[in-house]
Design a protein around this motif. Structure first.
Motif, PDB file in Angstrom:
ATOM      1  N   ILE A 171       0.844  -1.201   0.000  1.00 27.34           N
ATOM      2  CA  ILE A 171       0.000   0.000   0.000  1.00 27.34           C
ATOM      3  C   ILE A 171       0.874   1.243   0.000  1.00 27.34           C
ATOM      4  O   ILE A 171       0.601   2.214  -0.727  1.00 27.34           O
ATOM      5  N   THR A 172       1.946   1.234   0.787  1.00 23.19           N
ATOM      6  CA  THR A 172       2.861   2.377   0.842  1.00 23.19           C
ATOM      7  C   THR A 172       3.498   2.620  -0.517  1.00 23.19           C
ATOM      8  O   THR A 172       3.597   3.767  -0.980  1.00 23.19           O
ATOM      9  N   GLU A 173       3.931   1.558  -1.181  1.00 24.25           N
ATOM     10  CA  GLU A 173       4.533   1.705  -2.522  1.00 24.25           C
ATOM     11  C   GLU A 173       3.543   2.294  -3.515  1.00 24.25           C
ATOM     12  O   GLU A 173       3.883   3.202  -4.282  1.00 24.25           O
ATOM     13  N   LEU A 174       2.324   1.774  -3.506  1.00 24.19           N
ATOM     14  CA  LEU A 174       1.314   2.269  -4.447  1.00 24.19           C
ATOM     15  C   LEU A 174       0.976   3.733  -4.163  1.00 24.19           C
ATOM     16  O   LEU A 174       0.748   4.515  -5.093  1.00 24.19           O
ATOM     17  N   THR A 175       0.952   4.098  -2.882  1.00 22.67           N
ATOM     18  CA  THR A 175       0.612   5.467  -2.508  1.00 22.67           C
ATOM     19  C   THR A 175       1.707   6.440  -2.909  1.00 22.67           C
ATOM     20  O   THR A 175       1.443   7.515  -3.458  1.00 22.67           O
ATOM     21  N   LEU A 176       2.962   6.077  -2.635  1.00 25.58           N
ATOM     22  CA  LEU A 176       4.082   6.982  -2.877  1.00 25.58           C
ATOM     23  C   LEU A 176       4.561   6.960  -4.317  1.00 25.58           C
ATOM     24  O   LEU A 176       4.927   8.000  -4.879  1.00 25.58           O
ATOM     25  N   LEU A 177       4.574   5.775  -4.918  1.00 25.58           N
ATOM     26  CA  LEU A 177       5.162   5.624  -6.259  1.00 25.58           C
ATOM     27  C   LEU A 177       4.130   5.423  -7.365  1.00 25.58           C
ATOM     28  O   LEU A 177       4.455   5.549  -8.535  1.00 25.58           O
ATOM     29  N   GLY A 178       2.907   5.091  -6.986  1.00 25.39           N
ATOM     30  CA  GLY A 178       1.880   4.851  -7.989  1.00 25.39           C
ATOM     31  C   GLY A 178       1.941   3.458  -8.595  1.00 25.39           C
ATOM     32  O   GLY A 178       1.127   3.110  -9.450  1.00 25.39           O
TER      33      GLY A 178
END
Length: 378
Positions: A158-165
């Protein structure tokens, strides 16, 4: 409709009554409360008002302090403040506004001017309240979405998707995979009502989820009556195999204890394998984090070639945990799609003085010997 609450503050009781009478002449359904400045502290911290009106003769440090206190109070920090005062010195008025007052009304008070300023302030108060409700609704909605997403994807993803898309596929060289399958699910599902069946699965899988969290592992997904979990993914974990075996033990113990008091009995087959695993997010709108590779396929086969209430593990998992648990080695099995594989049944941890006989049910030792090759004594 909520009652409009107006608080009038001042130290001249006669002036407070005059202002209160003038406000009531407007024939509005307002609840108007008078309080002295000294008595207003607890009132401002305990009761929410739509408007606070302060009566005073002139600007002073006490007036500025009172305005600042209102803006720091628990319940009225965003309540509009009007000040009724005699003087209109520019510099003093500026100090009042900077302290947090919305506006001022020059005394003696004119009814129409008082009505106009009060209505304007109440309109602002209503707008503030409306926006706060919308903000709370948005916040609650976001929290609910976050809760739902957290149940579908690991926190790190979730953090990766939020920060990096995006979240790129990764290869995890050291990880363990667990499959759980409820025995005779199809047969039992035909005898249970849909509600009872779903209630059973919800309770069981929710308990599995808590067991996963307690052992620092990650639930990947449920598949009908099947349950897939991993350890060492997406966060590396040196004790991935041991953690997942502890999960398997807790799951088996949970079902055994549950069967003692629940009218619907469930047994499980559990398979574990360790090795290299690929993890990736699938989909562009409906995201799903899943795992792939020979290790995953072998873990699934471990479960398929397992007896009810047993924990069947592959050789790599055995090698990683043989100093912590006791196992019985099974005859090598020709597993469909992946060839001949060594398998081991978990019996106990090394601190246990006896094998886990309850998990084998009522099987006779002679029957078990057909599946086992020899006991591993550590």
């Amino acid at each position: 409709m909520n009652t409009v609450r107006i608080l009038i503050l001042g130290n001249d009781e006669i002036n407070l009554q005059i202002i209160k009478r003038q406000l009531r002449e407007f024939d509005e359904e307002w609840l108007i409360i008078n309080k002295s400045c000294e008595d207003s502290v607890s009132e401002l911290n305990s009761t929410c008002y739509n408007l606070v009106l302060i009566d005073c003769e002139n600007s002073s440090s006490e007036l500025l302090e009172k305005i600042r206190f209102i803006k720091k109070s628990n319940k009225n920090w965003d309540t509009p403040v009007l000040v009724c005062l005699q003087e209109t010195e520019g510099e003093n008025i500026k100090e009042i506004l900077v302290a947090g007052a919305l506006d001022f009304i020059q005394k003696p008070l004119k009814n129409i001017e008082l009505f106009a300023r009060v209505r304007t302030a109440l309109t602002l108060s209503s707008s503030i309240e409306k926006h706060e409700k919308q903000a709370r609704a948005i916040s609650e909605g976001q929290n609910k979405i976050q809760e739902i997403v957290s149940g579908l994807l690991p926190k790190e993803i979730i953090t990766e998707l939020t920060l990096l898309g995006e979240s790129k596929p990764k290869k995890y060289r050291e990880a363990s995979v667990l499959f759980v399958d409820l025995v005779d699910f199809t047969k039992k599902s035909t005898k249970l009502s849909p509600k009872i069946l779903i209630d059973e699965l919800t309770e069981i899988f929710s308990s599995f989820d808590q067991i996963i969290v307690n052992n620092n592992c990650t639930r990947i997904k449920t598949m009908g009556d099947g349950y897939l979990a991993v350890s060492g993914i997406p966060t590396p974990n040196k004790n991935h195999a041991g953690n997942l075996i502890n999960v398997a033990i807790d799951i088996r113990d949970f079902l055994i204890q549950r069967n003692k008091i629940n009218p619907v009995k469930w047994d499980a087959k559990i398979g574990i394998n360790s090795g290299e695993v690929i993890g990736s997010v699938l989909g562009t709108k409906n995201f799903l984090f899943d795992v792939f590779g020979d290790t995953v396929n072998a873990a699934s086969r471990m479960e398929k070639n397992c007896e009810p209430n047993q924990i069947n593990i592959g050789k790599k998992t055995y090698m990683l945990t043989r100093d912590k648990f006791r196992f019985i080695e099974r005859l090598p099995n020709d597993v469909r799609g992946i060839g001949v594989k060594s398998m081991y049944y978990l019996m106990s941890n090394v601190t246990s003085s006896k094998l886990d006989t309850e998990a084998t049910g009522k099987k006779k030792q002679s029957e078990l010997s057909l599946s086992f090759k020899s006991a591993i004594v550590l």
